[in-house]
Design an enzyme around this catalytic site. Structure first.
Site, PDB file in Angstrom:
ATOM      1  CB  ALA A 149      -0.917  -0.005   1.219  1.00 54.30           C
ATOM      2  NE  ARG A 189      12.269   4.819   1.301  1.00 50.49           N
ATOM      3  CZ  ARG A 189      12.421   3.766   2.120  1.00 50.49           C
ATOM      4  NH1 ARG A 189      13.611   3.453   2.569  1.00 50.49           N
ATOM      5  NH2 ARG A 189      11.380   3.014   2.463  1.00 50.49           N
ATOM      6  CG  ASP A 199       9.658  -2.904  -0.814  1.00 52.01           C
ATOM      7  OD1 ASP A 199       9.552  -3.921  -0.102  1.00 52.01           O
ATOM      8  OD2 ASP A 199      10.031  -1.799  -0.370  1.00 52.01           O
TER       9      ASP A 199
HETATM   10  C1  UD1 Z   1      10.778  -2.290   6.096  1.00 54.24           C
HETATM   11  C2  UD1 Z   1      10.977  -2.712   7.555  1.00 54.24           C
HETATM   12  C3  UD1 Z   1      12.489  -2.844   7.814  1.00 54.24           C
HETATM   13  C4  UD1 Z   1      13.088  -3.845   6.858  1.00 54.24           C
HETATM   14  C5  UD1 Z   1      12.760  -3.503   5.408  1.00 54.24           C
HETATM   15  C6  UD1 Z   1      13.145  -4.677   4.524  1.00 54.24           C
HETATM   16  C7  UD1 Z   1       9.110  -1.679   8.738  1.00 54.24           C
HETATM   17  C8  UD1 Z   1       8.689  -0.614   9.679  1.00 54.24           C
HETATM   18  N1  UD1 Z   1      10.394  -1.715   8.421  1.00 54.24           N
HETATM   19  O1  UD1 Z   1      11.403  -1.024   5.957  1.00 54.24           O
HETATM   20  O2  UD1 Z   1      12.695  -3.273   9.144  1.00 54.24           O
HETATM   21  O3  UD1 Z   1      14.482  -3.917   7.050  1.00 54.24           O
HETATM   22  O4  UD1 Z   1      11.344  -3.282   5.241  1.00 54.24           O
HETATM   23  O5  UD1 Z   1      12.941  -4.403   3.165  1.00 54.24           O
HETATM   24  O6  UD1 Z   1       8.269  -2.480   8.340  1.00 54.24           O
HETATM   25  N2  UD1 Z   1       3.516  -0.500   3.462  1.00 54.24           N
HETATM   26  C9  UD1 Z   1       2.142  -0.473   3.440  1.00 54.24           C
HETATM   27  N3  UD1 Z   1       1.503   0.524   4.109  1.00 54.24           N
HETATM   28  C10 UD1 Z   1       2.169   1.490   4.802  1.00 54.24           C
HETATM   29  C11 UD1 Z   1       3.571   1.451   4.816  1.00 54.24           C
HETATM   30  C12 UD1 Z   1       4.223   0.440   4.139  1.00 54.24           C
HETATM   31  O7  UD1 Z   1       1.499  -1.316   2.824  1.00 54.24           O
HETATM   32  O8  UD1 Z   1       1.492   2.344   5.390  1.00 54.24           O
HETATM   33  C13 UD1 Z   1       4.198  -1.563   2.715  1.00 54.24           C
HETATM   34  C14 UD1 Z   1       5.048  -1.015   1.594  1.00 54.24           C
HETATM   35  O9  UD1 Z   1       4.274  -0.918   0.403  1.00 54.24           O
HETATM   36  C15 UD1 Z   1       6.178  -2.012   1.511  1.00 54.24           C
HETATM   37  C16 UD1 Z   1       6.275  -2.608   2.918  1.00 54.24           C
HETATM   38  O10 UD1 Z   1       5.077  -2.240   3.581  1.00 54.24           O
HETATM   39  O11 UD1 Z   1       5.902  -3.060   0.607  1.00 54.24           O
HETATM   40  C17 UD1 Z   1       7.476  -2.053   3.679  1.00 54.24           C
HETATM   41  O12 UD1 Z   1       7.390  -0.645   3.712  1.00 54.24           O
HETATM   42  P1  UD1 Z   1       8.638   0.287   3.368  1.00 54.24           P
HETATM   43  O13 UD1 Z   1       8.218   1.703   3.546  1.00 54.24           O
HETATM   44  O14 UD1 Z   1       9.252  -0.104   2.093  1.00 54.24           O
HETATM   45  O15 UD1 Z   1       9.577  -0.094   4.593  1.00 54.24           O
HETATM   46  P2  UD1 Z   1      11.163  -0.059   4.670  1.00 54.24           P
HETATM   47  O16 UD1 Z   1      11.579   1.297   5.093  1.00 54.24           O
HETATM   48  O17 UD1 Z   1      11.787  -0.639   3.485  1.00 54.24           O
HETATM   49 CA    CA Z   2      11.058  -1.371   1.532  1.00 54.49          CA
END
Ligand code: UD1
Ligand code: CA
Length: 451
Positions: free
Chosen positions: A11, A16, A102
């Site tokens: 979601a 970035r 991702d």
């Molecule tokens: C996240 C992890 C981190 C890990 C990394 C690995 C968290 C808080 N952190 O960080 O510990 O090392 O992945 O790749 O989870 N998403 C939603 N809704 C939201 C926010 C995010 O669906 O409100 C989904 C994103 O689309 C994504 C996943 O959750 O697929 C992770 O979110 P992202 O913002 O990419 O987290 P990272 O900073 O990469």
């Molecule tokens: Ca990520």
């Protein structure tokens, strides 16, 4: 996988990426990031994907008809994203696999491994981790002295001493569904991003004496997250290198692989040589003995044995054995080129059939045409196939010789064994074995000599 449920988190906006296109819809080698992730859990009984940012676009891009979509209206964090699935998992008491939308290269076997360790250890949660020399933005794994996982600390919230930890969170987990949802309700958003982190569930479970374990993979590439376009390029390079490696192992010579791009859909037989700066895409099939490149682009075409394609564009074409193309030719879709034919420098062929041993060696345009065998097309010959409204056909019979700089005004039919004089503009059909000449006769005039 029997009685198994997977949740994909997709979601997030992907800030970035700085893109109008949602992050997960960016492509790696012709396939979106999210389609790759969906492929990992294709065998699961139930697959749920949490969508939010431009959800309709993401939804449309998923081909798996069994995928269940759940919307996270506001992107309040990965923990909040999982909370959205609670209503449809009310009665589920088994284990849940959670994947990040991702992280596209995760192997199915690794998910199986994580699951089996989770079950064997009777854990409340299991996290897939990895050691990294430069853990940059990944969450860090804090272990208890007995080796179980105490907490995951996000890089942005980590003190320097924690930042030094090299074991990172991959964002791939197995949770006991009951434990997960009960802990999720206790998660707060008092962190640097004011988000509800899924990772905070780990310290909550730990403080409640629930067992959290880590399963470590040593293949970082498998769990790399794609958060920006630099990581996208790294990911693409990773696949590219793997494809080339497989091809080289199977007997294809690739000169200077760093400059070659071949999609995973391409099939190449052994003893083919790919020269530098060559791109091969789509459902292209290449038979043995070919030399492709340097500087060639081949898409969705079939290429026979011992074909040479130098510095040329070829797409949607069927090329028989022993054909030579280029340099600087453009072979466009729905073209068929017969054995031993030669399409030389600066020639364009569009939607045409070129017979066996026919030569279009220099500076020609052949469009909507049917050419027989053993024809010689002289330099600069143009089929004038377009009258401004419609496209028209040109037919040329076997063994005909078309002199240089000829215009063939279509629709037109040139017979077999005919001879077209150089510089002609042919407007009427030419019968078999006849000479056609259609140009001004040369005259020599006296010049006024000055001085
Ligand atoms: C996240 C992890 C981190 C890990 C990394 C690995 C968290 C808080 N952190 O960080 O510990 O090392 O992945 O790749 O989870 N998403 C939603 N809704 C939201 C926010 C995010 O669906 O409100 C989904 C994103 O689309 C994504 C996943 O959750 O697929 C992770 O979110 P992202 O913002 O990419 O987290 P990272 O900073 O990469
Ligand atoms: Ca990520």
């Amino acid at each position: 996988m029997k009685n198994m449920i997977a949740i994909i988190l997709a979601a997030g906006e992907g800030t970035r990426f700085k893109s109008e296109t949602p992050k997960v819809l960016h492509e790696i080698f012709g396939k979106t990031i999210i389609e790759r992730v969906a492929g990992i859990v294709s065998g699961f009984d139930k697959k749920i994907i949490v969508v939010g940012h431009k959800s309709e676009l993401v939804k449309k891009s998923i081909s798996d008809k069994n995928m269940i979509f759940v919307k996270q209206v506001k992107q309040l964090g990965s923990g909040d994203a999982v909370v959205q699935t609670e209503k449809i998992l009310k009665n589920f008491t088994g284990d849940l696999v959670i994947l990040s939308g991702d992280v596209p290269f995760l192997k199915k076997e690794t998910v199986d491994k994580l699951l089996s360790v989770h079950k064997k250890e009777k854990a409340a949660a299991s996290v897939l981790t990895c050691e990294m020399e430069n853990p940059s933005h990944y969450g860090r794994i804090i272990r208890n002295t007995n080796g179980t996982v105490k907490a995951i600390v996000e890089s942005k919230d980590a003190a320097d001493v924690i930042k030094k930890i090299k074991e990172i969170n991959s964002g791939i987990y197995v949770f006991s569904s009951k434990e997960l949802f009960s802990a999720l309700h206790k998660v707060k958003n008092n962190n640097s991003k004011s988000e509800y982190y899924l990772t905070d569930v780990i310290s909550i479970l730990n403080s409640e004496n629930k067992k959290v374990i880590a399963y470590k993979t040593d293949d970082f590439k498998e769990i790399m997250g794609i958060n920006n376009r630099s990581e996208l390029a790294q990911a693409e390079n990773y696949i590219r290198e793997k494809i080339l490696e497989n091809l080289m192992i199977s007997g294809v010579t690739i000169v200077n692989p760093g400059t070659v791009y071949i999609e995973e859909t391409v099939e190449i037989e052994k003893d083919v040589t790919i020269m530098p700066s060559t791109i091969i895409k789509g459902k292209t099939k290449i038979k043995s003995g070919c030399v492709l490149g340097p500087f060639s682009y081949i898409d969705s075409s079939t290429v026979g044995k011992n074909v040479e394609i130098r510095a040329s564009f070829v797409y949607g074409a069927e090329i028989a054995d022993d054909v030579k193309i280029g340099p600087f030719s453009h072979i466009r879709k729905e073209t068929k080129i017969g054995r031993y034919a030669r399409i030389g420098n600066f020639s364009e062929i569009k939607k045409s059939v070129i017979g066996e041993n026919t030569k279009v060696s220099h500076l020609s345009y052949i469009g909507d045409s049917q050419l027989g065998k053993n024809i010689n097309i002289g330099a600069g010959t143009i089929t004038c196939n377009y009258d401004g409204k419609k496209k028209h056909k040109t037919e040329i019979g076997d063994y005909t010789f078309v002199g240089s700089n000829t215009n063939l005004i279509a629709p037109i039919k040139i017979g077999k064994g005919a001879l077209i004089a150089a510089g002609s503009t042919i407007t009427h059909d030419v019968p078999d074995n006849k000479l056609a000449i259609a140009r001004e006769r040369q005259v020599i005039k006296k010049l006024k000599v000055k001085g």
